[in-house]
Design a protein around this motif. Structure first.
Motif, mmCIF file in Angstrom:
data_model
loop_
_atom_site.group_PDB
_atom_site.id
_atom_site.type_symbol
_atom_site.label_atom_id
_atom_site.label_comp_id
_atom_site.label_asym_id
_atom_site.label_seq_id
_atom_site.Cartn_x
_atom_site.Cartn_y
_atom_site.Cartn_z
ATOM 1 N N VAL A 358 0.837 -1.203 0.000
ATOM 2 C CA VAL A 358 0.000 0.000 0.000
ATOM 3 C C VAL A 358 0.871 1.252 0.000
ATOM 4 O O VAL A 358 0.535 2.258 -0.652
ATOM 5 C CB VAL A 358 -0.952 -0.012 1.212
ATOM 6 C CG1 VAL A 358 -1.769 1.273 1.276
ATOM 7 C CG2 VAL A 358 -1.869 -1.228 1.149
ATOM 8 N N GLU A 359 1.995 1.221 0.676
ATOM 9 C CA GLU A 359 2.917 2.367 0.656
ATOM 10 C C GLU A 359 3.426 2.618 -0.759
ATOM 11 O O GLU A 359 3.517 3.769 -1.205
ATOM 12 C CB GLU A 359 4.098 2.099 1.590
ATOM 13 C CG GLU A 359 3.743 2.161 3.072
ATOM 14 C CD GLU A 359 4.958 1.881 3.949
ATOM 15 O OE1 GLU A 359 6.075 2.235 3.528
ATOM 16 O OE2 GLU A 359 4.795 1.294 5.032
ATOM 17 N N ARG A 360 3.740 1.548 -1.491
ATOM 18 C CA ARG A 360 4.192 1.719 -2.877
ATOM 19 C C ARG A 360 3.078 2.280 -3.753
ATOM 20 O O ARG A 360 3.339 3.104 -4.644
ATOM 21 C CB ARG A 360 4.680 0.378 -3.424
ATOM 22 C CG ARG A 360 5.964 -0.128 -2.762
ATOM 23 C CD ARG A 360 6.570 -1.261 -3.553
ATOM 24 N NE ARG A 360 5.716 -2.436 -3.560
ATOM 25 C CZ ARG A 360 5.771 -3.415 -2.667
ATOM 26 N NH1 ARG A 360 6.652 -3.360 -1.669
ATOM 27 N NH2 ARG A 360 4.970 -4.469 -2.747
ATOM 28 N N LEU A 361 1.842 1.846 -3.508
ATOM 29 C CA LEU A 361 0.712 2.414 -4.256
ATOM 30 C C LEU A 361 0.590 3.915 -3.998
ATOM 31 O O LEU A 361 0.325 4.695 -4.927
ATOM 32 C CB LEU A 361 -0.582 1.702 -3.864
ATOM 33 C CG LEU A 361 -0.675 0.200 -4.148
ATOM 34 C CD1 LEU A 361 -2.035 -0.337 -3.726
ATOM 35 C CD2 LEU A 361 -0.435 -0.087 -5.617
ATOM 36 N N LEU A 362 0.784 4.321 -2.756
ATOM 37 C CA LEU A 362 0.707 5.742 -2.418
ATOM 38 C C LEU A 362 1.845 6.521 -3.072
ATOM 39 O O LEU A 362 1.650 7.660 -3.514
ATOM 40 C CB LEU A 362 0.754 5.910 -0.894
ATOM 41 C CG LEU A 362 -0.485 5.438 -0.138
ATOM 42 C CD1 LEU A 362 -0.241 5.465 1.362
ATOM 43 C CD2 LEU A 362 -1.687 6.306 -0.482
ATOM 44 N N GLN A 363 3.016 5.932 -3.150
ATOM 45 C CA GLN A 363 4.125 6.604 -3.816
ATOM 46 C C GLN A 363 3.830 6.817 -5.290
ATOM 47 O O GLN A 363 4.119 7.884 -5.848
ATOM 48 C CB GLN A 363 5.402 5.777 -3.644
ATOM 49 C CG GLN A 363 5.914 5.728 -2.209
ATOM 50 C CD GLN A 363 7.077 4.766 -2.052
ATOM 51 O OE1 GLN A 363 7.526 4.150 -3.015
ATOM 52 N NE2 GLN A 363 7.559 4.625 -0.819
ATOM 53 N N HIS A 364 3.232 5.822 -5.937
ATOM 54 C CA HIS A 364 2.854 5.980 -7.349
ATOM 55 C C HIS A 364 1.784 7.055 -7.501
ATOM 56 O O HIS A 364 1.794 7.816 -8.479
ATOM 57 C CB HIS A 364 2.355 4.653 -7.909
ATOM 58 C CG HIS A 364 3.430 3.622 -8.096
ATOM 59 N ND1 HIS A 364 4.540 3.833 -8.874
ATOM 60 C CD2 HIS A 364 3.565 2.361 -7.595
ATOM 61 C CE1 HIS A 364 5.315 2.767 -8.857
ATOM 62 N NE2 HIS A 364 4.743 1.855 -8.081
ATOM 63 N N PHE A 365 0.852 7.111 -6.550
ATOM 64 C CA PHE A 365 -0.197 8.126 -6.626
ATOM 65 C C PHE A 365 0.387 9.535 -6.498
ATOM 66 O O PHE A 365 0.032 10.438 -7.261
ATOM 67 C CB PHE A 365 -1.228 7.887 -5.523
ATOM 68 C CG PHE A 365 -2.258 8.969 -5.410
ATOM 69 C CD1 PHE A 365 -3.313 9.042 -6.295
ATOM 70 C CD2 PHE A 365 -2.161 9.949 -4.416
ATOM 71 C CE1 PHE A 365 -4.260 10.053 -6.204
ATOM 72 C CE2 PHE A 365 -3.093 10.954 -4.316
ATOM 73 C CZ PHE A 365 -4.150 11.003 -5.215
#
Length: 615
Positions: A358-365
């Motif tokens: 989820v942290e990686r998803l937030l970084q992409h966002f």
């Protein structure tokens, strides 16, 4: 050709196949371990390959000859049909066997040079007339190409089937007359019900464009991919292609069909009532599906991507595929839902949910927003940013996610901090969600030290807590004492600011309308900016109370005037009491106007709100 009802002239005995004939066999052909005892003349009259084999062996016509046909298309069953054709027995071509016989005839070089209307030309004619013009037959034939893919590609069988199917999908289906089996009722693509193949004229009103999804889902991964690529070239809408790919993935990838929003109901089918599903490798399929998916945004598509990511983590796909999935999800994270974001941790970690993903998803966002690329995320101004709505939705989603995972006893404070700080501070207008998340975390991790709790509380901006959150935090024993005092301090500041704004509005009632409007707007901006919506409602009640106080003051002034008149009348009759009346008048003159006006609001305010004060 022999009559259709003629008794077969061949019989099997173990691994040997014989022809009922008065002539002895003079050639033996071995196919897949089956020894066919045949005669040379029928074979060399139709098969160029047999002619070349006999010529190369330099055997005489009277000698018994043995040869082995390696990798014969269709195996022994296909060769038996070829032999029957060579012996003049009728062989019926169907959509199920035409590809096999087509490839076998090409293998044996059964061209018209070795006999008129040979099997190769017959197969080509049947393929052109009865396969390429009919959806159902074309689907059958394309599925059979998987077994003979190399030779089918050489004969352009595969490419012609794919081209025909893609043309029929992107063309108005009412222009074609192939039968369609949908929901158990036979009907034409235009919606007319068919009875024994006859158009009845009765219309079924349907604007669905997914009638072909189920049929192409029976193809193997390689053929399905080639068909989708060809449809993309033909100009089929990306939305339809994405839906077809999603349908295919949900059918074969375990877990996607059971995932919320997955495939439900009975799929529409044209030809699949006599077809078998393809055998696929889930890991290979998932990687191919990710490459096939177009760039698309949508709630259902985002949910599908999250389901793929969940399965990808289970199957252990390559990093390229996983990174592609995470990037696709991250750029449209505002469309995700909490339940789809709760991805279990399939590694050896003790943490229940995969918070690192989820942290990686937030970084992409964060990196997908062009307003962040030119400056640091902390300097993002949501008031002027056109994507402020996206940020607020993601911030709310992240707060809900932290609240959900915070009860995990194995979750570390650094995981909570990383999730909370993944978004810029300006993305949250209120920090009530973070407060609730920390409250849940502290309740599940009661062994944390005072210092660890204080460090984790630094992710909250106490000036962005609502009055309800402040009231709850001021009595929350799970939070450090220093944090509670800080919350109380900011609570008093926010409350006084809001009250000052509204009291200023009350004092400005006698001011002209334009000035009053400006004061109201200023006070409203103060309240809205700080998020103190509840204070607005409470102070409306306060305004009514102050109006009642003013009305009471007016009544007291009227009574005081009457008392003054009475005192003047009495003073004329009782001169000795004049001085006493004057002292009474001097001592009570200021009471109604000043004392009452101050005492009543104070009591009202004390009844309205009791709290700590640091001033």
């Amino acid at each position: 050709m022999a009559p259709a009802g003629k008794i077969p002239a061949f019989y099997r005995e173990g691994n040997d196949c014989f022809c009922r004939s008065s002539l002895p066999s003079d050639i033996s052909v071995v196919v897949d371990g089956i020894n066919f005892h045949l005669h040379k003349f029928p074979l060399i009259s139709k098969c160029g390959k047999i002619v070349h084999i006999i010529e190369e062996s330099q055997s005489t016509i009277d000698e018994t000859f043995t040869t082995v046909l390696e990798e014969f298309p269709g195996g022994a069953d296909a060769f038996l049909m070829i032999v029957k054709f060579c012996y003049g027995i009728r062989v019926e071509l169907t959509p199920n066997n035409v590809v096999m016989l087509y490839c076998a005839a090409d293998y044996l070089d059964m061209t018209d040079n070795y006999g008129d209307e040979n099997l190769l030309s017959k197969s080509e004619t049947f393929f052109h007339k009865h396969i390429l013009r009919h959806w159902k037959n074309c689907i059958f034939a394309l599925q059979r190409c998987e077994t003979f893919i190399t030779r089918a590609d050489k004969l352009r069988i595969t490419s012609r089937c794919i081209n025909a199917l893609s043309v029929m999908v992107c063309t108005d289906p009412s222009l074609f007359g192939w039968p369609m089996m949908m929901y158990g009722s036979l009907q034409s693509p235009g919606g007319s019900i068919l009875w024994n193949g006859i158009n009845t004229g009765a219309k079924i009103h349907s604007a669905e464009s997914d009638w072909w999804f189920e049929d192409i889902s029976y193809l193997c991964v390689e053929l399905f991919e080639r068909l989708i690529r060809e449809m993309e070239v033909k100009g089929i809408q990306p939305e339809n292609l994405a839906s077809a790919i999603m349908y295919y993935g949900k059918k074969y990838i375990p877990g996607l069909g059971r995932w919320p929003g997955g495939q439900t109901g009975t799929g529409r089918t044209v030809a699949s009532f006599s077809m078998t599903p393809a055998a696929v490798d889930q890991r290979f399929l998932l990687e191919r599906v990710v490459k096939l998916l177009p760039n698309k945004n949508g709630k259902s598509f985002c949910r599908f991507l999250l389901g793929l990511l969940r399965v990808a983590l289970i199957l252990g796909v390559n990093h390229t595929c996983q990174n592609s999935l995470e990037w696709r999800i991250g750029i449209q994270l505002e469309l995700a839902t909490l339940d789809s974001l709760l991805i279990p941790n399939y590694s050896d970690s003790d943490i229940l949910y995969n918070t690192e993903c989820v942290e990686r998803l937030l970084q992409h966002f964060v990196s997908s927003d062009p307003s962040v690329t030119t400056r640091s995320p902390s300097s993002l101004d949501l008031e002027t940013s056109p994507s402020s709505g996206r940020w607020k939705r993601v911030a709310k989603l992240v707060d809900s996610y932290i609240q959900e995972v915070a009860s995990d006893v194995n979750l570390k404070p650094r995981n909570i901090r990383s999730l909370a700080e993944a978004l810029p501070e300006s993305s949250r207008s209120l920090h009530d969600g973070l407060y609730r998340a920390l409250d849940i975390f502290f309740k599940a991790h009661h062994w944390l030290s005072e210092n660890e709790r204080e460090q984790l509380c630094s992710v909250i901006d106490f000036q962005k807590l609502s009055i309800d959150a402040c009231a709850h935090a001021s009595q929350n024993e799970r939070f450090p004492l220093r944090v509670i005092l800080q919350i109380l301090f900011f609570e008093q500041m926010q409350l006084r600011t809001a009250l000052a704004g509204y009291l200023h509005v009350l004092d400005a009632e006698s001011v002209p309308a334009d000035t009053l409007t400006f004061s109201n707007e200023s006070a409203s901006q103060v309240v809205q900016r700080d998020g103190w919506v509840n204070v607005v409602r409470e102070n409306r009640v306060l305004k009514v109370d102050l109006g009642r106080v003013r009305s009471r003051v007016g009544e007291l002034e009227q009574e005081f005037g009457k008392i003054k008149e009475e005192m003047k009348r009495v003073s004329k009759s009782y001169i000795p009491l004049i001085s006493a009346h004057k002292r009474t008048e001097d001592g009570t003159a200021g009471i109604p106007q000043a004392s009452a006006e101050q005492a009543q609001p104070s009591s009202c305010l004390s009844r309205h709100r009791k709290s700590f004060s640091f001033f």
